[in-house]
Every structure is written in C-alpha cells, then in structure tokens.
Scaffold this motif. Structure first.
Motif, mmCIF file in Angstrom:
data_model
loop_
_atom_site.group_PDB
_atom_site.id
_atom_site.type_symbol
_atom_site.label_atom_id
_atom_site.label_comp_id
_atom_site.label_asym_id
_atom_site.label_seq_id
_atom_site.Cartn_x
_atom_site.Cartn_y
_atom_site.Cartn_z
ATOM 1 N N CYS A 147 0.975 -1.253 -0.050
ATOM 2 C CA CYS A 147 -0.210 0.041 -0.082
ATOM 3 C C CYS A 147 0.954 1.378 0.155
ATOM 4 O O CYS A 147 0.991 2.031 0.965
ATOM 5 N N LEU A 169 -3.795 4.163 -3.359
ATOM 6 C CA LEU A 169 -5.076 4.622 -3.024
ATOM 7 C C LEU A 169 -5.958 5.179 -4.209
ATOM 8 O O LEU A 169 -7.264 5.041 -4.692
ATOM 9 N N ASN A 170 -5.121 5.986 -5.173
ATOM 10 C CA ASN A 170 -5.587 6.524 -6.130
ATOM 11 C C ASN A 170 -6.017 5.637 -7.272
ATOM 12 O O ASN A 170 -7.271 5.648 -7.803
ATOM 13 N N GLN A 205 -9.006 2.841 -5.650
ATOM 14 C CA GLN A 205 -10.493 3.240 -5.758
ATOM 15 C C GLN A 205 -11.107 3.216 -7.097
ATOM 16 O O GLN A 205 -12.473 3.509 -7.313
ATOM 17 N N LYS A 206 -10.499 2.912 -8.195
ATOM 18 C CA LYS A 206 -11.055 2.774 -9.429
ATOM 19 C C LYS A 206 -11.548 1.557 -9.633
ATOM 20 O O LYS A 206 -12.551 1.073 -10.437
ATOM 21 N N HIS A 247 -12.366 -0.679 -6.568
ATOM 22 C CA HIS A 247 -13.219 -1.125 -5.192
ATOM 23 C C HIS A 247 -13.496 0.103 -4.251
ATOM 24 O O HIS A 247 -12.484 0.851 -4.267
ATOM 25 N N GLU A 248 -14.616 -0.035 -3.658
ATOM 26 C CA GLU A 248 -14.678 0.784 -2.428
ATOM 27 C C GLU A 248 -13.537 0.331 -1.504
ATOM 28 O O GLU A 248 -13.317 -0.825 -1.284
ATOM 29 N N LEU A 249 -13.254 1.530 -0.611
ATOM 30 C CA LEU A 249 -11.981 0.901 0.426
ATOM 31 C C LEU A 249 -12.480 -0.072 1.489
ATOM 32 O O LEU A 249 -11.733 -0.683 2.154
ATOM 33 N N THR A 250 -13.830 0.068 1.761
ATOM 34 C CA THR A 250 -14.320 -1.028 2.646
ATOM 35 C C THR A 250 -14.225 -2.491 2.014
ATOM 36 O O THR A 250 -14.541 -3.367 2.719
ATOM 37 N N TYR A 287 -5.542 5.676 3.985
ATOM 38 C CA TYR A 287 -6.584 4.686 4.264
ATOM 39 C C TYR A 287 -7.324 4.519 5.384
ATOM 40 O O TYR A 287 -8.535 4.449 5.601
ATOM 41 N N ALA A 294 -9.727 7.597 5.771
ATOM 42 C CA ALA A 294 -10.852 7.227 5.188
ATOM 43 C C ALA A 294 -11.833 6.268 5.871
ATOM 44 O O ALA A 294 -13.036 6.477 5.902
ATOM 45 N N ILE A 317 -16.096 7.818 5.386
ATOM 46 C CA ILE A 317 -16.768 6.707 4.729
ATOM 47 C C ILE A 317 -18.176 6.664 5.605
ATOM 48 O O ILE A 317 -17.890 6.741 6.778
#
Ligand SMILES: [Zn+2]
Ligand SMILES: [Zn+2]
Length: 252
Positions: free
Chosen positions: A35, A40-41, A44-45, A47-50, A71, A74, A79
């Motif tokens: 990570c 993260l950029n 998130q294309k 998946h949702e971070l959750t 992360y 967020a 979220i």
C-alpha cells in the motif's frame, strides 16, 4: 486469479504514478498486496475501500505502506459506516511498532490503525489462508527484514518484495505462472551500490533459473530508460517479460 497493478514506482513515484501495490482477486478473495504512496488513487478505481478483505505488507519501507495512513483516515472519518468488516491488515514481524512510531507525532488515539483495520503480524513460518488463497512468506535480502511472497490458488503467483540477489528468490519464483519482480536497481549508474535491490539482468536471470513462465518488472525508477530496462532483463530471461503498468490486469 487476477492480478491488477496499482503502482510501479520505486521509492518515489513518477508523475501521476504510485509506488508498490497490486490487487490479487478471485471470485472469493480481494487482497491488496502493498500500500505504497499513491496506491489509493488507483485502488479506488476498482473497489470501495471497505471492500478490501485483506492487506498484506512485505516489509516496512515507506514506499510499501505509506498509503495506509490516508486509508485509515478514510475508514475512520471519510466513509459512512456500514456493516462491512474492517479489512485485515497483515504486517511483517515488528510492523505494528513501526506504524506506531510513524504516527505517534500526530495520532489522536492509541489505536490509530486498530480503529480502521484488524491489525496483526504474520508469522513468516506459517502460511496465511485468505479466502482460498495460500500466502507464504520467505525472508529475502534487503536493508531491513523483507519477505518475498508466493500466492497459491489454482496457479502460483510469486512476488520478490524488495531484495538483492539471493537463492531464496529462485525458490520463491520457482515454476511461477507470474513472477512480479521488484527491480529497484534499474539505473545503470547506481547498480554497483544497490545491493539491496535487483538489476534488470539479475531479475531476468533469477526468473530463468526459477523456471518462471511470465515476468513483470516493477518497482522501477521513473528516470530509468524503460526500453533499456526491459531489454536488459529479456536478454537474460529469454521468455515473456514485461514492464508492469498501473491499471493493467493479468490473469494467472
Ligand atoms: Zn524496501
Ligand atoms: Zn521499495
């Protein structure tokens, strides 16, 4: 198994790029490996971070874990709460203490990462079973403890982590369908001092000796000549080798 590259840079990402990170997915598993800065950029294309069930970190250099900090913010603040379980964060031995020290000057809580993730340190001697995938860890040769990773599902995926040349890398890459190889010593002028990283030639040689079927070179300085890097590795490997590109997905 699908592997999606989320960053290809060495210790500093190039313009618009990210450091180390890739997704390993099956119908059951959604695992983020590494990570690093900027990952993260791209993540998130997809998946949702959750929606990430597990995060696995190979070693505690900043270019492999720094985006855990945004992360965490967020998940804690950015979220809306839902019923998704917190992602499991699998760190190498000593990783919890490193994260604690890094965040100590600005942490608002004693549980900075624990509030967002289910945090643990893996035992490199024991495989991790994550939703039908087996993750195994092998110490490699680097400036700090670093673990090469093999992921076994229906086929074998291998990841060098950051390492200089060592016999363990050949075992990690042995008969792999895809070998993701961190080639941090790609700048020709620097290769003599980079004993903790691989040159393109060393990457290609290890992959050939291991009998890997396909090789992806990554962890590459944006200032190196990509064409030269590829040619130097291909000359030694003699098979299918590519430079990893962010947002490319490979079937394994
Ligand atoms: Zn490193
Ligand atoms: Zn690195």
């Amino acid at each position: 198994m699908r592997v999606t590259i989320l960053g290809t840079g060495a210790a500093c990402p190039g313009a618009g790029e990210a450091c180390s990170g890739f997704l390993v997915e099956t119908d059951r598993a959604t695992v983020l490996v590494e990570c690093g800065t900027g990952v993260l950029n791209y993540l998130q294309k997809y998946h949702e971070l959750t929606a990430i069930s597990d995060i696995v970190i190979s070693h505690m250099h900043a270019d492999h874990f720094l985006d855990l900090i945004p992360y965490r913010y967020a998940l804690c603040y950015g979220i809306e709460s839902n019923n998704m379980p917190r992602p499991r964060l699998h760190l190498p031995p000593g990783g919890i203490d490193v994260l604690r020290q890094v965040t100590l000057p600005f942490s608002e809580t004693d549980n900075f990462f624990e509030d967002a993730f289910r945090v643990s340190e893996y035992n490199p001697g024991e495989p991790l079973e994550l939703d039908g995938l087996k993750f195994q860890f092998t110490p490699v040769y680097h400036y700090i403890p670093s673990f090469g990773i093999t992921v076994t599902g229906s086929k074998k995926l291998s990841y060098s982590s950051d390492s200089g040349p060592c016999p363990e890398l050949i075992e990690i890459a042995r008969d792999a369908e895809l070998f993701i190889c961190n080639t941090g010593a790609c700048l020709e002028s620097k290769k003599d001092v980079s004993w903790g990283h691989l040159t393109p030639e060393q990457s290609g040689r290890i992959a050939r000796e291991a009998g890997a079927r396909h090789v992806l070179l990554t962890h590459i300085w944006s200032t190196c000549s990509r064409a030269s890097c590829l040619e130097r590795a291909a000359r030694e490997f003699g098979g299918w080798v590519e430079l990893a590109e962010s947002c490319h997905t490979y079937e394994v």
